[in-house]
Design an enzyme around this catalytic site. Sequence first.
Site, PDB file in Angstrom:
ATOM      1  N   LYS A   2      27.666  49.258  52.062  1.00  0.00           N
ATOM      2  CA  LYS A   2      27.167  49.623  50.724  1.00  0.00           C
ATOM      3  C   LYS A   2      26.293  50.884  50.782  1.00  0.00           C
ATOM      4  O   LYS A   2      26.212  51.624  49.817  1.00  0.00           O
ATOM      5  CB  LYS A   2      26.404  48.451  50.098  1.00  0.00           C
ATOM      6  CG  LYS A   2      27.297  47.266  49.720  1.00  0.00           C
ATOM      7  CD  LYS A   2      28.145  47.518  48.474  1.00  0.00           C
ATOM      8  CE  LYS A   2      28.856  46.250  48.001  1.00  0.00           C
ATOM      9  NZ  LYS A   2      29.632  46.434  46.773  1.00  0.00           N
ATOM     10  N   TYR A  29      27.650  44.349  55.672  1.00  0.00           N
ATOM     11  CA  TYR A  29      27.605  44.551  54.216  1.00  0.00           C
ATOM     12  C   TYR A  29      26.660  45.700  53.866  1.00  0.00           C
ATOM     13  O   TYR A  29      27.004  46.604  53.116  1.00  0.00           O
ATOM     14  CB  TYR A  29      27.147  43.240  53.575  1.00  0.00           C
ATOM     15  CG  TYR A  29      27.067  43.240  52.064  1.00  0.00           C
ATOM     16  CD1 TYR A  29      28.214  43.418  51.292  1.00  0.00           C
ATOM     17  CD2 TYR A  29      25.860  43.025  51.413  1.00  0.00           C
ATOM     18  CE1 TYR A  29      28.146  43.382  49.903  1.00  0.00           C
ATOM     19  CE2 TYR A  29      25.786  42.979  50.025  1.00  0.00           C
ATOM     20  CZ  TYR A  29      26.936  43.161  49.276  1.00  0.00           C
ATOM     21  OH  TYR A  29      26.864  43.136  47.905  1.00  0.00           O
ATOM     22  N   THR A  41      26.920  33.782  41.951  1.00  0.00           N
ATOM     23  CA  THR A  41      28.391  33.878  41.985  1.00  0.00           C
ATOM     24  C   THR A  41      28.819  33.277  43.328  1.00  0.00           C
ATOM     25  O   THR A  41      27.966  32.849  44.114  1.00  0.00           O
ATOM     26  CB  THR A  41      28.846  35.352  41.951  1.00  0.00           C
ATOM     27  OG1 THR A  41      28.308  36.003  43.101  1.00  0.00           O
ATOM     28  CG2 THR A  41      28.416  36.076  40.689  1.00  0.00           C
ATOM     29  N   ASN A  77      33.903  47.287  41.049  1.00  0.00           N
ATOM     30  CA  ASN A  77      33.127  46.053  41.223  1.00  0.00           C
ATOM     31  C   ASN A  77      33.583  45.228  42.424  1.00  0.00           C
ATOM     32  O   ASN A  77      32.759  44.555  43.063  1.00  0.00           O
ATOM     33  CB  ASN A  77      33.254  45.220  39.931  1.00  0.00           C
ATOM     34  CG  ASN A  77      32.792  43.801  40.105  1.00  0.00           C
ATOM     35  OD1 ASN A  77      31.593  43.536  40.190  1.00  0.00           O
ATOM     36  ND2 ASN A  77      33.737  42.873  40.194  1.00  0.00           N
TER      37      ASN A  77
HETATM   38  P1  NDP Z   1      32.446  37.491  44.181  1.00  0.00           P
HETATM   39  O1  NDP Z   1      32.635  37.232  45.625  1.00  0.00           O
HETATM   40  O2  NDP Z   1      32.079  36.386  43.278  1.00  0.00           O
HETATM   41  O3  NDP Z   1      33.755  38.218  43.597  1.00  0.00           O
HETATM   42  C1  NDP Z   1      34.286  39.311  44.287  1.00  0.00           C
HETATM   43  C2  NDP Z   1      35.466  39.851  43.521  1.00  0.00           C
HETATM   44  O4  NDP Z   1      35.992  40.976  44.244  1.00  0.00           O
HETATM   45  C3  NDP Z   1      36.624  38.840  43.408  1.00  0.00           C
HETATM   46  O5  NDP Z   1      37.244  39.003  42.165  1.00  0.00           O
HETATM   47  C4  NDP Z   1      37.559  39.264  44.535  1.00  0.00           C
HETATM   48  O6  NDP Z   1      38.909  38.927  44.316  1.00  0.00           O
HETATM   49  C5  NDP Z   1      37.384  40.775  44.421  1.00  0.00           C
HETATM   50  N1  NDP Z   1      37.875  41.479  45.599  1.00  0.00           N
HETATM   51  C6  NDP Z   1      37.403  41.399  46.872  1.00  0.00           C
HETATM   52  N2  NDP Z   1      38.125  42.194  47.664  1.00  0.00           N
HETATM   53  C7  NDP Z   1      39.063  42.799  46.874  1.00  0.00           C
HETATM   54  C8  NDP Z   1      40.100  43.724  47.105  1.00  0.00           C
HETATM   55  N3  NDP Z   1      40.335  44.229  48.320  1.00  0.00           N
HETATM   56  N4  NDP Z   1      40.869  44.133  46.057  1.00  0.00           N
HETATM   57  C9  NDP Z   1      40.654  43.638  44.829  1.00  0.00           C
HETATM   58  N5  NDP Z   1      39.694  42.742  44.540  1.00  0.00           N
HETATM   59  C10 NDP Z   1      38.910  42.329  45.563  1.00  0.00           C
HETATM   60  O7  NDP Z   1      31.356  38.661  44.096  1.00  0.00           O
HETATM   61  P2  NDP Z   1      30.336  39.063  42.927  1.00  0.00           P
HETATM   62  O8  NDP Z   1      30.998  38.937  41.628  1.00  0.00           O
HETATM   63  O9  NDP Z   1      29.056  38.403  43.184  1.00  0.00           O
HETATM   64  O10 NDP Z   1      30.112  40.614  43.298  1.00  0.00           O
HETATM   65  C11 NDP Z   1      30.687  41.692  42.560  1.00  0.00           C
HETATM   66  C12 NDP Z   1      30.112  42.982  43.106  1.00  0.00           C
HETATM   67  O11 NDP Z   1      28.681  42.968  43.000  1.00  0.00           O
HETATM   68  C13 NDP Z   1      30.413  43.203  44.595  1.00  0.00           C
HETATM   69  O12 NDP Z   1      30.706  44.558  44.824  1.00  0.00           O
HETATM   70  C14 NDP Z   1      29.118  42.819  45.279  1.00  0.00           C
HETATM   71  O13 NDP Z   1      28.941  43.461  46.510  1.00  0.00           O
HETATM   72  C15 NDP Z   1      28.091  43.250  44.246  1.00  0.00           C
HETATM   73  N6  NDP Z   1      26.818  42.540  44.395  1.00  0.00           N
HETATM   74  C16 NDP Z   1      26.721  41.192  44.142  1.00  0.00           C
HETATM   75  C17 NDP Z   1      25.508  40.539  44.313  1.00  0.00           C
HETATM   76  C18 NDP Z   1      25.325  39.076  44.037  1.00  0.00           C
HETATM   77  O14 NDP Z   1      24.193  38.580  44.212  1.00  0.00           O
HETATM   78  N7  NDP Z   1      26.332  38.349  43.600  1.00  0.00           N
HETATM   79  C19 NDP Z   1      24.307  41.273  44.760  1.00  0.00           C
HETATM   80  C20 NDP Z   1      24.533  42.678  44.998  1.00  0.00           C
HETATM   81  C21 NDP Z   1      25.739  43.274  44.794  1.00  0.00           C
HETATM   82  P3  NDP Z   1      39.591  37.595  44.998  1.00  0.00           P
HETATM   83  O15 NDP Z   1      39.223  36.440  44.112  1.00  0.00           O
HETATM   84  O16 NDP Z   1      41.041  37.932  44.993  1.00  0.00           O
HETATM   85  O17 NDP Z   1      39.000  37.457  46.370  1.00  0.00           O
END
Ligand code: NDP
Length: 257
Positions: free
Chosen positions: A183, A179, A214, A96
């Site tokens: 992806k 991005y 988010t 995720n």
């Molecule tokens: P957020 O930005 O809210 O959260 C991202 C999460 O990923 C955080 O917990 C962050 O941790 C963690 N993270 C980022 N880089 C790393 C790393 N190198 N190692 C470990 N953890 C990491 O994103 P969302 O919850 O919205 O997104 C979750 C997934 O869903 C992503 O893959 C995103 O691409 C995908 N997605 C989301 C969409 C949306 O509309 N929200 C739409 C399409 C896809 P930290 O707090 O430490 O930075």
Amino acid sequence: MAESVPCTFLITGCNRGIGLELVKQLLAKPNPPEKVFATCRSPGTSQSQELTNLAAQHPNLSVIKLETTDPASVAEAMKEVEKQLKGCGLNVLINNAGICKNNTLESVDEKDLLNAFTTNVVGPMLVTKAFLPLLKKAAQENPQGKMSWTRAAVINMSTMGASIEKTSETFLCWPFVSYRCSKTALNMLTRCQALGYMKDGILCTAIYPGWVQTDMGGPEAPLTVDQSVSGMLQVLCNLSEKHNGIFVDWEGKTIPW
Ligand code: NDP
């Protein structure tokens, strides 16, 4: 009747957003998993306070440190998870964790592209490779079983913006070049994993959570994190062999590559 829920999960990026909500909804099920490994970069800090609070209430939740792009961190996490599983396999890995930067063909630079690929493709590749022995073990625990998430599955979190076929509908209003490219590569990784791990009985699917409120999705997004995650969990529990190596959205509709 309650749907069947796998025994063990590992989810990356669980301190906020979709990852955190996945953990919350899994723990709240009437038949919750035996073990959820919620990973994040900084356990025990203010950034992961909600996970710490949840772990205090749920003995089946383990919070594990995992920076997905660092092979040493991935290996450490694998060692800890293996120890806690005490010889059992891991049913579901959800890749995720992800990053997203808003850039255009004019503003994108090499750093943007490399950063996006490192987190969104290298991370899921490293994590899946490391946890593969535990996923295989879970699949072998049920050798006659059909492909499903209760047997063994890798779920990669992708985006509609990664669909090459849909680019003409989405690119002009939503460029996000680094991005998208990363992806799309993740989608290819999913397809390769699906074909490569089929013989091991491990289902691999890419899923689009929808546009979600988010930190990444922003407040304008039409879906709450609760709606997205409850939709995705419904979709994931119905995955079967025919979903191996495909791309679906949070409502279960297939997205063209
Ligand atoms: P957020 O930005 O809210 O959260 C991202 C999460 O990923 C955080 O917990 C962050 O941790 C963690 N993270 C980022 N880089 C790393 C790393 N190198 N190692 C470990 N953890 C990491 O994103 P969302 O919850 O919205 O997104 C979750 C997934 O869903 C992503 O893959 C995103 O691409 C995908 N997605 C989301 C969409 C949306 O509309 N929200 C739409 C399409 C896809 P930290 O707090 O430490 O930075």
